[in-house]
Enzyme design. Sequence first.
Site, PDB file in Angstrom:
ATOM      1  N   LYS A 111      94.377  52.767  -8.656  1.00 13.36           N
ATOM      2  CA  LYS A 111      94.399  54.206  -8.936  1.00 13.36           C
ATOM      3  C   LYS A 111      95.707  54.827  -8.433  1.00 13.36           C
ATOM      4  O   LYS A 111      96.273  55.703  -9.065  1.00 13.36           O
ATOM      5  CB  LYS A 111      93.220  54.920  -8.269  1.00 13.36           C
ATOM      6  CG  LYS A 111      91.895  54.628  -8.915  1.00 13.36           C
ATOM      7  CD  LYS A 111      91.720  55.409 -10.211  1.00 13.36           C
ATOM      8  CE  LYS A 111      90.377  55.079 -10.826  1.00 13.36           C
ATOM      9  NZ  LYS A 111      90.157  55.599 -12.136  1.00 13.36           N
ATOM     10  N   LYS A 134      89.676  44.030 -20.285  1.00 13.42           N
ATOM     11  CA  LYS A 134      88.458  44.789 -19.966  1.00 13.42           C
ATOM     12  C   LYS A 134      88.285  45.981 -20.894  1.00 13.42           C
ATOM     13  O   LYS A 134      89.208  46.799 -21.031  1.00 13.42           O
ATOM     14  CB  LYS A 134      88.544  45.277 -18.508  1.00 13.42           C
ATOM     15  CG  LYS A 134      87.276  45.943 -18.026  1.00 13.42           C
ATOM     16  CD  LYS A 134      87.430  46.466 -16.614  1.00 13.42           C
ATOM     17  CE  LYS A 134      86.631  47.744 -16.440  1.00 13.42           C
ATOM     18  NZ  LYS A 134      87.027  48.530 -15.291  1.00 13.42           N
ATOM     19  N   LYS A 189      87.181  52.885 -21.124  1.00 15.42           N
ATOM     20  CA  LYS A 189      87.524  54.133 -21.804  1.00 15.42           C
ATOM     21  C   LYS A 189      88.787  54.776 -21.231  1.00 15.42           C
ATOM     22  O   LYS A 189      89.464  55.519 -21.898  1.00 15.42           O
ATOM     23  CB  LYS A 189      86.358  55.111 -21.796  1.00 15.42           C
ATOM     24  CG  LYS A 189      85.734  55.328 -20.453  1.00 15.42           C
ATOM     25  CD  LYS A 189      84.257  55.686 -20.563  1.00 15.42           C
ATOM     26  CE  LYS A 189      83.566  55.325 -19.269  1.00 15.42           C
ATOM     27  NZ  LYS A 189      82.156  55.222 -19.321  1.00 15.42           N
TER      28      LYS A 189
HETATM   29  P1  TYM Z   1      81.723  52.459 -14.246  1.00 11.89           P
HETATM   30  O1  TYM Z   1      81.191  53.806 -14.615  1.00 11.89           O
HETATM   31  O2  TYM Z   1      83.170  52.219 -14.379  1.00 11.89           O
HETATM   32  O3  TYM Z   1      80.962  51.353 -15.066  1.00 11.89           O
HETATM   33  C1  TYM Z   1      79.544  51.293 -15.066  1.00 11.89           C
HETATM   34  C2  TYM Z   1      79.073  49.858 -15.062  1.00 11.89           C
HETATM   35  O4  TYM Z   1      79.574  49.200 -16.221  1.00 11.89           O
HETATM   36  C3  TYM Z   1      80.275  48.024 -15.833  1.00 11.89           C
HETATM   37  N1  TYM Z   1      81.408  47.820 -16.743  1.00 11.89           N
HETATM   38  C4  TYM Z   1      81.664  46.652 -17.332  1.00 11.89           C
HETATM   39  N2  TYM Z   1      81.027  45.470 -17.276  1.00 11.89           N
HETATM   40  C5  TYM Z   1      81.527  44.457 -18.039  1.00 11.89           C
HETATM   41  N3  TYM Z   1      82.616  44.604 -18.837  1.00 11.89           N
HETATM   42  C6  TYM Z   1      83.291  45.775 -18.909  1.00 11.89           C
HETATM   43  N4  TYM Z   1      84.335  45.907 -19.715  1.00 11.89           N
HETATM   44  C7  TYM Z   1      82.817  46.872 -18.142  1.00 11.89           C
HETATM   45  N5  TYM Z   1      83.221  48.156 -17.990  1.00 11.89           N
HETATM   46  C8  TYM Z   1      82.344  48.713 -17.127  1.00 11.89           C
HETATM   47  C9  TYM Z   1      80.759  48.280 -14.418  1.00 11.89           C
HETATM   48  O5  TYM Z   1      81.006  47.065 -13.734  1.00 11.89           O
HETATM   49  C10 TYM Z   1      79.572  49.035 -13.863  1.00 11.89           C
HETATM   50  O6  TYM Z   1      78.559  48.132 -13.478  1.00 11.89           O
HETATM   51  N6  TYM Z   1      81.711  52.638  -9.257  1.00 11.89           N
HETATM   52  C11 TYM Z   1      80.872  52.434 -10.426  1.00 11.89           C
HETATM   53  C12 TYM Z   1      79.717  53.399 -10.537  1.00 11.89           C
HETATM   54  C13 TYM Z   1      78.849  53.391  -9.343  1.00 11.89           C
HETATM   55  C14 TYM Z   1      77.906  52.378  -8.985  1.00 11.89           C
HETATM   56  C15 TYM Z   1      77.334  52.804  -7.766  1.00 11.89           C
HETATM   57  C16 TYM Z   1      77.505  51.194  -9.602  1.00 11.89           C
HETATM   58  C17 TYM Z   1      78.814  54.335  -8.366  1.00 11.89           C
HETATM   59  N7  TYM Z   1      77.916  54.011  -7.436  1.00 11.89           N
HETATM   60  C18 TYM Z   1      76.338  52.048  -7.134  1.00 11.89           C
HETATM   61  C19 TYM Z   1      76.515  50.418  -8.965  1.00 11.89           C
HETATM   62  C20 TYM Z   1      75.958  50.872  -7.739  1.00 11.89           C
HETATM   63  C21 TYM Z   1      81.758  52.602 -11.654  1.00 11.89           C
HETATM   64  O7  TYM Z   1      82.761  53.237 -11.623  1.00 11.89           O
HETATM   65  O8  TYM Z   1      81.238  52.062 -12.773  1.00 11.89           O
END
Ligand code: TYM
Length: 331
Positions: free
Chosen positions: A111, A194, A197
């Site tokens: 970031k 990956k 968005k």
């Molecule tokens: P976020 O919002 O970026 O993504 C949500 C979930 O989707 C998974 N993900 C993917 N998995 C496989 N391939 C991809 N291309 C891909 N893009 C996204 C992410 O691994 C995630 O599981 N920090 C987290 C949100 C969060 C969270 C938590 C998750 C906050 N608190 C507690 C689990 C437990 C995040 O930014 O995910």
Amino acid sequence: MDTVLSGIRPTGFLHLGNYFGALQNFTRMQFDNNCFFFIADYHSLTTHPHPADLHENIKNVLIDYLAAGIDPEKSTIYVQSDVPQVCELTTLLSMNVYVGELQRVASFKEKVRRQPDNVNAGLLNYPVLMAADILIHRADKVPVGKDQEQHLELTRDFAQRFNRIYETEYFKLPVAYNFGKQLVKIPGLDGSTKMSKSDNEASCIYLSDDPAVIRKKVMKAVSDSGPTEPNQPKPQAIENLFTLMQAVSAPETLAFFEEQYNKCQIRYGDMKKQLAEDIVQFTAPIYEKIKELRSNDDYIAKVARMGAEKARASADKTIKDVREIIGIKHF
Ligand code: TYM
């Protein structure tokens, strides 16, 4: 019975990466686990969304969750900011988390590189908030994609540290979870490793994409002119098409195109057409459900209220215990 917790930031619609990383199959766990699916709206504030967009995005993720098969009667679906106990636990945990270790987190460093004008404290503290999300329900398993692996390691570190300092076994050590042996990483259509968005909208297939949009996006996916020698390793963009196909297509379909590739006879136009149809077929039931739910505001509001109540009750119990352990007592 295990407690399972999955979270997604409301930054737009859910894409196939979110689905395979945090949702697919996990919906089956609803029947014999205590499942929480939540919308991480505090986390999404690190990128300063417009207030008008934030609520709309939360609603869309809620709809996508339901359409993907989460049953609000069996699982708890809630919005993070409806559970203020998460903020208290974040504060309590952060007293034993060191700035240096947060500065070394890969997602933070990334970031800093990407948004040097907005290196806010929320970004630095992001893993602590995430640990609080998980520990507030004392989750055992956390379905996540590969990109969240380090955050889960940190959650275990923070939990273990708390247990050590207060000489307790209170927090369980949660694990990043996927049904397969490996955490998944769904690639983008633009050749990136990956689907994301924040990188490139056109690289994402959303669960709410219309079939015509899916076909257009897939046909535009990056490819090349094909291998010139048999059994060559695949360039990244081509590997991506195969990975996507592995996720949505029948094993025979994948085997057929693998063979075509290895024999240098592959026609990417045909492969993309097949991939697009398989994605359309895969997302069609979810897409139909999304359309139905979008006109049902009362139901969505009811789900959010019900989830908030259940999540607060669970969080409240943890916070009471943690206060007691730490020595915060009422007079
Ligand atoms: P976020 O919002 O970026 O993504 C949500 C979930 O989707 C998974 N993900 C993917 N998995 C496989 N391939 C991809 N291309 C891909 N893009 C996204 C992410 O691994 C995630 O599981 N920090 C987290 C949100 C969060 C969270 C938590 C998750 C906050 N608190 C507690 C689990 C437990 C995040 O930014 O995910």
